[in-house]
Every structure is written in structure tokens, then in C-alpha cells.
Write a protein that holds these residues in place. Structure first.
Motif, PDB file in Angstrom:
ATOM      1  N   HIS A  30       0.833  -1.199   0.000  1.00 60.82           N
ATOM      2  CA  HIS A  30       0.000   0.000   0.000  1.00 60.82           C
ATOM      3  C   HIS A  30       0.877   1.261   0.000  1.00 60.82           C
ATOM      4  O   HIS A  30       0.647   2.189  -0.767  1.00 60.82           O
ATOM      5  CB  HIS A  30      -0.921  -0.012   1.222  1.00 60.82           C
ATOM      6  N   LEU A  31       1.910   1.265   0.835  1.00 64.71           N
ATOM      7  CA  LEU A  31       2.791   2.441   0.908  1.00 64.71           C
ATOM      8  C   LEU A  31       3.593   2.605  -0.375  1.00 64.71           C
ATOM      9  O   LEU A  31       3.823   3.728  -0.833  1.00 64.71           O
ATOM     10  CB  LEU A  31       3.721   2.331   2.118  1.00 64.71           C
ATOM     11  N   LEU A  32       4.007   1.472  -0.967  1.00 65.97           N
ATOM     12  CA  LEU A  32       4.763   1.553  -2.225  1.00 65.97           C
ATOM     13  C   LEU A  32       3.889   2.082  -3.359  1.00 65.97           C
ATOM     14  O   LEU A  32       4.407   2.588  -4.358  1.00 65.97           O
ATOM     15  CB  LEU A  32       5.315   0.175  -2.603  1.00 65.97           C
ATOM     16  N   SER A  33       2.567   1.953  -3.216  1.00 67.71           N
ATOM     17  CA  SER A  33       1.685   2.490  -4.244  1.00 67.71           C
ATOM     18  C   SER A  33       1.683   4.014  -4.193  1.00 67.71           C
ATOM     19  O   SER A  33       1.139   4.671  -5.073  1.00 67.71           O
ATOM     20  CB  SER A  33       0.266   1.935  -4.085  1.00 67.71           C
ATOM     21  N   THR A  81       9.053 -11.808  -2.123  1.00 66.02           N
ATOM     22  CA  THR A  81       7.648 -12.188  -1.959  1.00 66.02           C
ATOM     23  C   THR A  81       6.807 -11.615  -3.083  1.00 66.02           C
ATOM     24  O   THR A  81       5.916 -12.284  -3.615  1.00 66.02           O
ATOM     25  CB  THR A  81       7.125 -11.699  -0.598  1.00 66.02           C
ATOM     26  N   LEU A  82       7.093 -10.378  -3.460  1.00 67.02           N
ATOM     27  CA  LEU A  82       6.341  -9.766  -4.560  1.00 67.02           C
ATOM     28  C   LEU A  82       6.528 -10.582  -5.832  1.00 67.02           C
ATOM     29  O   LEU A  82       5.569 -10.834  -6.560  1.00 67.02           O
ATOM     30  CB  LEU A  82       6.813  -8.328  -4.803  1.00 67.02           C
ATOM     31  N   ARG A  83       7.765 -10.996  -6.089  1.00 61.29           N
ATOM     32  CA  ARG A  83       8.034 -11.784  -7.298  1.00 61.29           C
ATOM     33  C   ARG A  83       7.302 -13.118  -7.234  1.00 61.29           C
ATOM     34  O   ARG A  83       6.718 -13.565  -8.209  1.00 61.29           O
ATOM     35  CB  ARG A  83       9.538 -12.032  -7.435  1.00 61.29           C
ATOM     36  N   ARG A  84       7.330 -13.750  -6.059  1.00 59.88           N
ATOM     37  CA  ARG A  84       6.709 -15.063  -5.902  1.00 59.88           C
ATOM     38  C   ARG A  84       5.191 -14.961  -6.081  1.00 59.88           C
ATOM     39  O   ARG A  84       4.566 -15.839  -6.646  1.00 59.88           O
ATOM     40  CB  ARG A  84       7.048 -15.622  -4.528  1.00 59.88           C
ATOM     41  N   ASP A  85       4.602 -13.876  -5.595  1.00 61.20           N
ATOM     42  CA  ASP A  85       3.144 -13.715  -5.639  1.00 61.20           C
ATOM     43  C   ASP A  85       2.660 -13.222  -6.995  1.00 61.20           C
ATOM     44  O   ASP A  85       1.470 -13.226  -7.266  1.00 61.20           O
ATOM     45  CB  ASP A  85       2.675 -12.715  -4.573  1.00 61.20           C
ATOM     46  N   THR A  99       7.397  -3.380  -7.873  1.00 60.85           N
ATOM     47  CA  THR A  99       8.698  -4.015  -7.654  1.00 60.85           C
ATOM     48  C   THR A  99       9.822  -3.096  -8.104  1.00 60.85           C
ATOM     49  O   THR A  99      10.824  -2.937  -7.428  1.00 60.85           O
ATOM     50  CB  THR A  99       8.757  -5.357  -8.413  1.00 60.85           C
ATOM     51  N   ARG A 100       9.620  -2.441  -9.249  1.00 58.31           N
ATOM     52  CA  ARG A 100      10.645  -1.526  -9.745  1.00 58.31           C
ATOM     53  C   ARG A 100      10.831  -0.367  -8.769  1.00 58.31           C
ATOM     54  O   ARG A 100      11.941   0.007  -8.430  1.00 58.31           O
ATOM     55  CB  ARG A 100      10.229  -0.992 -11.125  1.00 58.31           C
ATOM     56  N   ARG A 101       9.707   0.166  -8.271  1.00 57.45           N
ATOM     57  CA  ARG A 101       9.796   1.277  -7.317  1.00 57.45           C
ATOM     58  C   ARG A 101      10.461   0.831  -6.030  1.00 57.45           C
ATOM     59  O   ARG A 101      11.211   1.582  -5.421  1.00 57.45           O
ATOM     60  CB  ARG A 101       8.406   1.837  -7.022  1.00 57.45           C
ATOM     61  N   GLY A 102      10.191  -0.421  -5.622  1.00 58.34           N
ATOM     62  CA  GLY A 102      10.835  -0.948  -4.426  1.00 58.34           C
ATOM     63  C   GLY A 102      12.335  -1.021  -4.602  1.00 58.34           C
ATOM     64  O   GLY A 102      13.095  -0.653  -3.727  1.00 58.34           O
ATOM     65  N   ARG A 103      12.759  -1.455  -5.796  1.00 56.28           N
ATOM     66  CA  ARG A 103      14.201  -1.532  -6.078  1.00 56.28           C
ATOM     67  C   ARG A 103      14.826  -0.145  -6.031  1.00 56.28           C
ATOM     68  O   ARG A 103      15.906   0.034  -5.504  1.00 56.28           O
ATOM     69  CB  ARG A 103      14.439  -2.139  -7.461  1.00 56.28           C
ATOM     70  N   ALA A 105      13.771   2.339  -4.295  1.00 54.73           N
ATOM     71  CA  ALA A 105      13.811   2.744  -2.884  1.00 54.73           C
ATOM     72  C   ALA A 105      15.010   2.105  -2.189  1.00 54.73           C
ATOM     73  O   ALA A 105      15.699   2.752  -1.408  1.00 54.73           O
ATOM     74  CB  ALA A 105      12.508   2.351  -2.176  1.00 54.73           C
ATOM     75  N   VAL A 106      15.272   0.833  -2.504  1.00 61.43           N
ATOM     76  CA  VAL A 106      16.424   0.148  -1.897  1.00 61.43           C
ATOM     77  C   VAL A 106      17.715   0.829  -2.354  1.00 61.43           C
ATOM     78  O   VAL A 106      18.601   1.115  -1.551  1.00 61.43           O
ATOM     79  CB  VAL A 106      16.437  -1.347  -2.303  1.00 61.43           C
ATOM     80  N   THR A 107      17.797   1.132  -3.638  1.00 64.76           N
ATOM     81  CA  THR A 107      18.987   1.773  -4.178  1.00 64.76           C
ATOM     82  C   THR A 107      19.240   3.111  -3.497  1.00 64.76           C
ATOM     83  O   THR A 107      20.366   3.464  -3.172  1.00 64.76           O
ATOM     84  CB  THR A 107      18.829   1.975  -5.695  1.00 64.76           C
ATOM     85  N   LEU A 108      18.151   3.838  -3.257  1.00 66.00           N
ATOM     86  CA  LEU A 108      18.299   5.152  -2.650  1.00 66.00           C
ATOM     87  C   LEU A 108      18.374   5.064  -1.134  1.00 66.00           C
ATOM     88  O   LEU A 108      18.571   6.073  -0.462  1.00 66.00           O
ATOM     89  CB  LEU A 108      17.107   6.048  -3.052  1.00 66.00           C
ATOM     90  N   GLY A 109      18.201   3.839  -0.601  1.00 72.80           N
ATOM     91  CA  GLY A 109      18.315   3.655   0.836  1.00 72.80           C
ATOM     92  C   GLY A 109      17.197   4.304   1.619  1.00 72.80           C
ATOM     93  O   GLY A 109      17.380   4.762   2.724  1.00 72.80           O
ATOM     94  N   ARG A 110      16.002   4.343   1.034  1.00 71.15           N
ATOM     95  CA  ARG A 110      14.904   4.977   1.747  1.00 71.15           C
ATOM     96  C   ARG A 110      13.617   4.179   1.561  1.00 71.15           C
ATOM     97  O   ARG A 110      12.797   4.521   0.765  1.00 71.15           O
ATOM     98  CB  ARG A 110      14.694   6.406   1.259  1.00 71.15           C
ATOM     99  N   LEU A 111      13.453   3.102   2.272  1.00 66.75           N
ATOM    100  CA  LEU A 111      12.186   2.377   2.215  1.00 66.75           C
ATOM    101  C   LEU A 111      11.546   2.479   3.581  1.00 66.75           C
ATOM    102  O   LEU A 111      12.207   2.243   4.544  1.00 66.75           O
ATOM    103  CB  LEU A 111      12.410   0.912   1.838  1.00 66.75           C
TER     104      LEU A 111
END
Ligand SMILES: [Zn+2]
Length: 111
Positions: A30-33, A81-85, A99-103, A105-111
């Protein structure tokens, strides 16, 4: 996925790490949306939690590395989990975008 905002108590439990994994996953999605309403609602809670929990001093390099590793591991598990689901849920394109946005966020160190 339906765009239902989690209740305030649920967001608080999420921030405290007190929710079951399945519910945590739903809230991360929900937050990633990009829900501004929930982000705004969580902001004061985050400030309050950090005030009470964050150490006054700067973390040592070891603590800093351990923190980074824990965050990376948490992000990795969410993405896994996102990939599996992905095959089980409708809106494959939406999930791919998340998933792309999550990546990012990880790259930028802010999730
Ligand atoms: Zn929301």
C-alpha cells in the motif's frame, strides 16, 4: 489490490514491527503504491518513535553496517515475496511497477 487505507492502530503496529508478516506485506504494498494520506498519517508517529528509540549518539560503523544489512534484507524479502506472488495476483503490470519502485527505494536507501 483494493485501495483501502490501513487503520491508524494498524499503521502504528506496523511501525512497531508488531504485525504478522502477511499484514506487513499488504501495508508495504500500500505504501509503495504512493499513498500520501498514509504517509502523512505515519509522519508524526515515526517522529515520536525515533524520539524515543533513536540513540543520542551517532551509530558506530559496525552499528551502521548492521542497520544497513537489516534494511537490505527486509527489502530483499519483500521484493522476493512480490516476485513469488506475481503469478497469483491480478494486475501483473501494477506489481511490476511496484517491484521496480521498491528496487529504486532500496537503491536510494529509503524504504
Ligand atoms: Zn493509504
Amino acid at each position: 489490490m483494493p485501495n483501502v487505507h490501513p487503520a491508524s492502530e494498524t499503521l502504528t503496529s506496523f511501525l512497531l514491527g508488531a504485525l504478522p508478516w502477511n499484514r506487513t506485506k499488504q501495508i508495504v504494498l500500500h505504501l509503495l503504491s504512493g499513498c500520501d494520506r498514509c504517509r502523512d498519517e505515519m509522519a508524526p508517529m515515526v517522529a515520536s518513535i525515533l524520539d524515543h528509540r533513536w540513540p543520542e549518539r551517532e551509530p558506530s560503523p559496525e552499528e551502521d553496517a548492521a542497520y544497513d544489512a537489516a534494511i537490505s534484507e527486509a527489502c530483499r524479502r519483500v521484493l522476493e515475496t512480490l516476485r513469488r506472488d506475481k503469478k497469483q495476483l491480478p494486475g501483473r503490470q501494477v506489481l511490476e511497477n511496484l517491484t521496480r519502485r521498491g528496487r529504486e527505494a532500496v537503491t536510494l536507501g529509503r524504504l
